[in-house]
Design a protein around this motif. Structure first.
Motif, short mmCIF file in Angstrom:
data_model
loop_
_atom_site.label_atom_id
_atom_site.label_comp_id
_atom_site.label_asym_id
_atom_site.label_seq_id
_atom_site.Cartn_x
_atom_site.Cartn_y
_atom_site.Cartn_z
N VAL A 54 0.84 -1.20 0.00
CA VAL A 54 0.00 0.00 0.00
C VAL A 54 0.87 1.25 0.00
N VAL A 55 1.91 1.26 0.83
CA VAL A 55 2.82 2.40 0.90
C VAL A 55 3.55 2.56 -0.42
N LEU A 56 4.03 1.47 -0.98
CA LEU A 56 4.75 1.52 -2.25
C LEU A 56 3.84 2.00 -3.38
N ALA A 57 2.60 1.52 -3.42
CA ALA A 57 1.66 1.97 -4.44
C ALA A 57 1.34 3.45 -4.28
N SER A 58 1.22 3.89 -3.05
CA SER A 58 0.95 5.30 -2.80
C SER A 58 2.10 6.17 -3.28
N MET A 59 3.32 5.75 -2.97
CA MET A 59 4.49 6.50 -3.41
C MET A 59 4.60 6.52 -4.93
N ALA A 60 4.30 5.39 -5.57
CA ALA A 60 4.39 5.32 -7.02
C ALA A 60 3.33 6.20 -7.68
N LEU A 61 2.09 6.14 -7.18
CA LEU A 61 1.03 6.97 -7.75
C LEU A 61 1.35 8.45 -7.59
N LYS A 62 1.81 8.82 -6.42
CA LYS A 62 2.09 10.23 -6.16
C LYS A 62 3.31 10.71 -6.94
N GLY A 63 4.36 9.90 -6.97
CA GLY A 63 5.58 10.29 -7.67
C GLY A 63 5.41 10.37 -9.17
N LEU A 64 4.95 9.29 -9.76
CA LEU A 64 4.77 9.26 -11.22
C LEU A 64 3.68 10.23 -11.65
N GLY A 65 2.60 10.28 -10.88
CA GLY A 65 1.51 11.21 -11.21
C GLY A 65 1.97 12.65 -11.13
N GLY A 66 2.76 12.98 -10.13
CA GLY A 66 3.27 14.35 -9.99
C GLY A 66 4.18 14.75 -11.14
N ILE A 67 5.06 13.85 -11.52
CA ILE A 67 5.97 14.15 -12.64
C ILE A 67 5.20 14.34 -13.93
N LEU A 68 4.26 13.44 -14.22
CA LEU A 68 3.47 13.57 -15.45
C LEU A 68 2.57 14.81 -15.42
N PHE A 69 2.03 15.13 -14.24
CA PHE A 69 1.15 16.28 -14.13
C PHE A 69 1.89 17.58 -14.38
#
Length: 146
Positions: A54-69
């Motif tokens: 859950v923590v890893l998925a959260s970090m991945a969503l936030k990190g990758l999403g932030g960069i793409l956004f």
């Protein structure tokens, strides 16, 4: 939001070790209560939810999403939206505390802030789908004067 509250929120996802770090320790009781709820509703066939995942998925969503956004991608906005939808009720559970509790108001403020961010992301996604990428400019035909 006080600086200590913000500092603790930043730190909880920085130290991801073998055990998932401080974020996993904070999320473990919340994830186990979700696990118990699902087991009570569905039965014993519910797969175990690993807090580290859950923590890893959260970090991945936030990190990758932030960069793409940052580059104007709607995919990044969708990833950040999923992150906010999944993690906001877990991390900012003001509803588990009384109004007199000292933890209630900072959690409520963070929850409302995340709801506002979610609204901004939905607005961004809506505007990207409505406004065409290139607005065709009409060329004005000049009339000849004699």
């Amino acid at each position: 939001m006080t600086s200590t509250t913000h500092k603790s929120q930043v730190i909880r996802f920085n130290d991801f070790g073998d055990d998932g770090g401080p974020a996993a320790k904070e999320l473990a009781p919340k994830i186990s209560s979700i696990q118990r709820f699902l087991a009570a509703k569905i039965g014993d066939g519910v797969p175990k939810i690993d807090v580290k995942h859950v923590v890893l998925a959260s970090m991945a969503l936030k990190g990758l999403g932030g960069i793409l956004f940052v580059f104007g991608s709607t995919t990044g906005a969708y990833l950040l939206t999923y992150h906010l939808l999944l993690m906001t009720p877990l991390l900012h559970d003001f509803y588990n505390f009384e109004m007199d509790d000292s933890r209630f108001h900072p959690l409520l403020a963070d929850f409302v802030q995340n709801v506002a961010l979610l609204g901004a992301l939905l607005f961004f996604i809506g505007m990207k789908s409505v406004v065409p990428r290139k607005v065709m400019k009409k060329k004005h035909i000049k009339t000849k004067t004699t």
